[in-house]
Design a protein around this motif. Structure first.
Motif, mmCIF file in Angstrom:
data_model
loop_
_atom_site.group_PDB
_atom_site.id
_atom_site.type_symbol
_atom_site.label_atom_id
_atom_site.label_comp_id
_atom_site.label_asym_id
_atom_site.label_seq_id
_atom_site.Cartn_x
_atom_site.Cartn_y
_atom_site.Cartn_z
ATOM 1 N N THR A 1 0.742 19.145 13.876
ATOM 2 C CA THR A 1 -0.041 19.959 12.934
ATOM 3 C C THR A 1 -1.521 20.018 13.332
ATOM 4 O OG1 THR A 1 -0.220 18.027 11.488
ATOM 5 C CG2 THR A 1 1.494 19.607 10.971
ATOM 6 N N SER B 1 15.165 13.817 3.108
ATOM 7 C CA SER B 1 15.418 15.004 3.933
ATOM 8 C C SER B 1 14.219 15.947 3.891
ATOM 9 C CB SER B 1 16.665 15.740 3.432
ATOM 10 O OG SER B 1 16.418 16.306 2.162
ATOM 11 N N SER B 2 14.052 16.739 4.957
ATOM 12 C CA SER B 2 12.904 17.648 5.051
ATOM 13 C C SER B 2 12.956 18.719 3.957
ATOM 14 C CB SER B 2 12.855 18.306 6.431
ATOM 15 O OG SER B 2 14.095 18.899 6.732
ATOM 16 N N SER B 3 14.170 19.113 3.555
ATOM 17 C CA SER B 3 14.290 20.132 2.503
ATOM 18 C C SER B 3 13.781 19.596 1.166
ATOM 19 C CB SER B 3 15.747 20.593 2.373
ATOM 20 O OG SER B 3 16.571 19.495 2.039
ATOM 21 N N ARG B 4 14.090 18.317 0.885
ATOM 22 C CA ARG B 4 13.625 17.720 -0.371
ATOM 23 C C ARG B 4 12.129 17.425 -0.312
ATOM 24 N NH1 ARG B 4 17.397 13.145 -2.678
ATOM 25 N NH2 ARG B 4 16.356 13.756 -4.608
ATOM 26 N N GLN B 5 11.639 17.080 0.885
ATOM 27 C CA GLN B 5 10.187 16.911 1.047
ATOM 28 C C GLN B 5 9.469 18.236 0.830
ATOM 29 O OE1 GLN B 5 8.631 14.961 4.524
ATOM 30 N NE2 GLN B 5 10.033 13.240 4.371
ATOM 31 N N GLY B 6 10.127 19.317 1.270
ATOM 32 C CA GLY B 6 9.519 20.643 1.168
ATOM 33 C C GLY B 6 9.188 21.045 -0.258
ATOM 34 N N LYS B 7 9.972 20.574 -1.226
ATOM 35 C CA LYS B 7 9.721 20.896 -2.635
ATOM 36 C C LYS B 7 8.347 20.404 -3.087
ATOM 37 C CE LYS B 7 14.576 20.796 -4.104
ATOM 38 N NZ LYS B 7 15.571 20.084 -4.928
ATOM 39 N N PHE C 1 5.638 20.243 -1.334
ATOM 40 C CA PHE C 1 4.544 21.036 -0.765
ATOM 41 C C PHE C 1 4.599 22.513 -1.161
ATOM 42 C CE2 PHE C 1 5.344 17.412 2.007
ATOM 43 C CZ PHE C 1 4.076 16.852 2.094
ATOM 44 N N SER C 2 5.691 22.918 -1.792
ATOM 45 C CA SER C 2 5.821 24.336 -2.150
ATOM 46 C C SER C 2 5.018 24.664 -3.417
ATOM 47 C CB SER C 2 7.296 24.685 -2.368
ATOM 48 O OG SER C 2 7.819 23.893 -3.407
ATOM 49 N N LYS D 1 22.704 23.957 9.737
ATOM 50 C CA LYS D 1 21.894 23.335 8.675
ATOM 51 C C LYS D 1 22.731 23.167 7.406
ATOM 52 C CE LYS D 1 17.291 24.822 10.163
ATOM 53 N NZ LYS D 1 16.136 25.684 9.870
#
Length: 788
Positions: free
Chosen positions: A134, A322-328, A330-331, A567
């Protein structure tokens, strides 16, 4: 004579041109030039071409320096002129920049603007891969260039750099690995060590290495930077290096102390809930709550959901999520977020929009026990610096409040900084790196804080256990090969042993899986479903084979499915797609290393015994035997429990080997397999101890025998095995042979000398009877005769 003079001028000229080139091969080329005689025209011409090529490359890099637009809004900009002035006149700079000051993205640009990055790269380390990627992207955007061009990054499985790269972001592990091939770090003219306060094993080793390197590389500039660094200690370490302090771009944060009266879980949950209600009376800003680990997060999550907080989402955050749950997290969102996090949220992740922090003041700190040889995760009070990092998570975008669930006196009594990893971890990998780099005795290495002798000796013993070091502490051929593998030394040993057991194909899958976070996902609210999904890959005797079964399943699906479908497949089977990709990446990397080391893949599938013998070679001290119920007794009488998610949890085999022993609420053996004691004896010969009993002459076989018991780290592997004692103790066996076989006449042999001696002894005994003198026959004299 004329010819010699001509060559001499060329040699001097080449040295001057080499200075101009400022080549990344400067030190190796210079060393060659110093060794060359005047007759080495061919070698001189070869070096000359390299130097000319470097000069042209440098000119090209100088002409292509991008336009640099530094961000004037960031607090670090006020220190730009001071930074560049001090950089010009000092080899090392310490920059203490608060969170939000802009130090991470701007310092490499200030270096580039000062002319650094021309004779070599500006290397910029980060503790974590996500940060390296990043930060590289942000700097590239600022220079208006594509990632991998003027700004690139290199992490464990990816190298996004090119010939035109000036600034290279990387993990500290990558820099550590590069030291093996580039001892003088010739490819860099500047190195920035970021987040130095974390004091990881890698960071401390790199700092010590660079300290030794600086006199040999007077052209190298080093910048050490952090938000909460011990300024005096770091400055003193680098011979009173100048310090630049930068205030952060933050809003004021009010600290409130709300100590919990009773130290029990129910009281703490109640205190967290009361704190949320107190903050809710101010506004509906997002709240970040720091807890010790996953267990505490799930428990708090369950409790808070029962309270039915209005317009609120409770979200967990920990490393294995999981990255999908982490994504919540930051959304964008309209409802308030209450985020329950481990210390992963202290520095490595910045969560936008946090107005409030609730800090329990505790964390699980990884700590190695020299006595039990186990990596523990005890819950401990965090340091003042860590508490301030937590406080700094709010106040990034507006004023904030930090509620500490302990009192001011407690905070004041805490350690100022978190204890460095080097003082609380196994040092095997560091010692191995030092041996490979010829850095001498670890006890004399200039660590910022030298580790305890007990930890050093323990690390050396681990390396001797896996045959990376000889009994006298010298680096072995195996040790050199193990050091080339970018994985934990024990796992590298297993991969090396796989050649003998013809199971390299299988071992590559296993060690690459063990080198990443477990790809299985086991969400607290769906544990049963997850366990059911993972059962399809299980092997009835080994968790290691589980990885092979999953690998084969996943690769079959990869050939048939698109990325999106893959995925979905991972989500359905409670697997992390990102960790599966990471597994494939490290497998590919290790396969290249195996190719270099001439370790060929086996074409035929290996059997169970071969695979687990290779595993035992690296994990001899992580063997255990079944003692009672779910309890196993391991090396040095350690009591351990089988991890509940293991295939073998209800089977209780007699002997097991574990990939890791981890202490949380109990000491658990994780990723385990059934093994046999005879396999352990076969693979750990250099570690075995023996006891002998019932030593006697056996007339029937004509030899001295004994019962042998075999031990590994105090564990009895086999008992009362009858062996030929003369191979163990020839001197003792000889004495028994003389006494029983020859003197006591228990030897079944008709040799002439034996007949003669027996007849003579019989005559003497008759004489003793006739003369009534029992002392004529002297057995000690007979023994002495035979002994002579």
């Amino acid at each position: 004579m004329e010819s010699n003079k001509s060559n001499q001028i060329n040699l001097e000229n080449l040295k001057q041109r080499l200075q101009q080139a400022c080549s990344k091969d400067y030190y190796s080329l210079n060393a060659k030039l110093n060794k060359l005689s005047h007759k080495d025209k061919k070698e001189l011409n070869s070096i000359a071409k390299k130097i000319e090529s470097s000069i042209q490359a440098r000119k090209l890099r100088t002409n292509n320096i991008p336009m640099i637009n530094c961000d004037e809004r960031l607090p670090i900009y006020a220190k730009k002129s001071e930074f560049q002035t001090k950089l010009a006149s000092h080899q090392v700079l310490i920059v203490c920049g608060e969170t939000g000051s802009g130090k991470t993205t701007q310092l490499p640009l200030y270096c580039l603007e000062s002319g650094r990055g021309i004779g070599g790269l500006i290397g910029h380390t980060q503790p974590r891969r996500i940060a390296a990627r990043t930060v590289a992207k942000r700097i590239a955007d600022q220079l208006d260039t594509t990632l991998g061009n003027m700004v690139g990054y290199k992490i464990r499985h990816q190298d996004q750099t090119g010939d035109q790269t000036y600034i290279k972001l990387m993990t500290d592990g990558v820099l550590l690995n590069e030291m093996q091939r580039d001892k003088f770090l010739n490819q860099y003219d500047t190195i920035i060590i970021d987040e130095a306060h974390e004091r990881s094993l890698n960071i401390d080793f790199i700092l010590g290495y660079i300290k030794q390197l600086l006199p040999k590389r007077p052209d190298l500039k080093v910048i050490v930077t952090s938000a909460t660094i011990d300024i005096k200690k770091f400055s003193s370490y680098f011979d009173d290096a100048p310090v630049i302090e930068v205030s952060g771009k933050t809003f004021p944060v009010e600290v409130l102390y709300r100590p919990i009266e009773e130290e029990d879980n129910e009281a703490r949950l109640k205190a967290i809930y009361e704190s949320i209600r107190e903050l809710s009376n101010i506004d509906m800003g997002d709240i970040l709550i720091f807890l010790e680990g996953e267990g505490e997060i799930h428990e708090t999550d369950k409790f808070l959901k029962k309270q039915k907080l209005a317009d609120t989402d409770i979200l967990p955050l920990y490393a294995r999520l999981s990255s999908s749950r982490q994504g919540k997290i930051f959304s964008p969102h309209k409802r308030r977020h209450v985020i329950l996090a481990t210390n992963v949220a202290e520095t490595s992740l910045t969560i936008p929009g946090i107005r409030y922090v609730i800090d329990t003041g505790k964390a699980r700190i990884s700590r190695y026990s020299v006595k039990s040889k186990v990596q523990r995760l005890p819950v401990e009070k965090i340091s003042q610096a860590a508490a301030d990092q937590r406080k700094g998570r709010c106040g990034r975008t507006s004023e904030g409040i930090c509620i500490r669930l302990y009192n001011q006196d407690d905070f004041d009594a805490r350690q100022a900084y978190t204890q460095p990893e080097i003082l609380r971890t196994n040092l095997a990998s560091v010692i191995l790196q030092m041996k490979v780099l010829n850095l001498g005795d670890i006890q004399r290495f200039p660590f910022l804080e030298p580790p305890d002798d007990k930890l050093i000796n323990d690390g050396i013993n681990v390396l001797k256990e896996i045959n990376a070091l000889s009994p006298n502490g010298r680096l072995t051929k195996s040790g050199r090969k193990i050091a080339r593998m970018p994985i934990e030394p024990r796992f590298a040993c297993m991969l090396l042993a796989a050649k003998e057991y013809q199971c390299i194909t299988e071992m590559l899958i296993i060690v690459s899986a063990l080198s990443i976070q477990d790809p299985r996902e086991r969400p607290f609210d769906n544990m049963h479903k997850a366990d059911k999904a993972h059962e399809q890959f299980k092997d009835k005797e080994s968790d290691f084979i589980w990885f092979i079964n999953l690998w084969q399943f996943y690769h079959l699906q990869m050939q048939q499915l698109s990325q999106n479908k893959l995925k979905k497949l991972c989500a359905t089977n409670f697997l992390s797609y990102m960790r599966m990709r990471e597994w494939i990446d490290i497998h590919r990397q290790l396969r290249h290393v195996c190719s270099d080391l001439k370790l060929a893949l086996n074409k035929e599938p290996a059997n169970y015994q071969s695979i687990h013998c290779a595993i035992l070679t690296g994990l001899a001290s992580q063997v255990a035997y079944h003692s009672e119920k779910h309890i196993y007794s391991g090396a040095r009488n350690i009591q351990t429990y089988l991890f509940p998610a293991s295939t073998l949890f209800d089977k209780k085999p007699e002997w097991i080997v574990a990939a890791e022993l981890v202490e949380t609420t109990r000491l658990y053996a994780r990723n385990i397999a059934r093994v046999e004691s005879k396999w352990i004896i076969k693979t750990a010969k250099h570690l075995l101890k023996y006891q002998y009993g019932n030593i006697q002459w056996e007339a029937e076989t004509g030899r001295v025998i004994a019962s042998e018991s075999t031990f590994l780290f105090g564990m009895l592997l086999s008992a009362n095995r009858i062996i030929n004692y003369s191979k163990i103790n020839a001197v003792e066996a000889r004495k028994l042979f003389i006494q029983y076989a020859l003197i006591d006449n228990q030897l079944n042999n008709d040799a002439n000398f034996i007949k003669h001696n027996r007849e003579l002894i019989d005559e003497v005994r008759e004489m003793e009877i006739k003369t009534r003198r029992p002392d004529i026959l002297d057995e000690s004299a007979i023994y002495q005769f035979y002994d002579d």
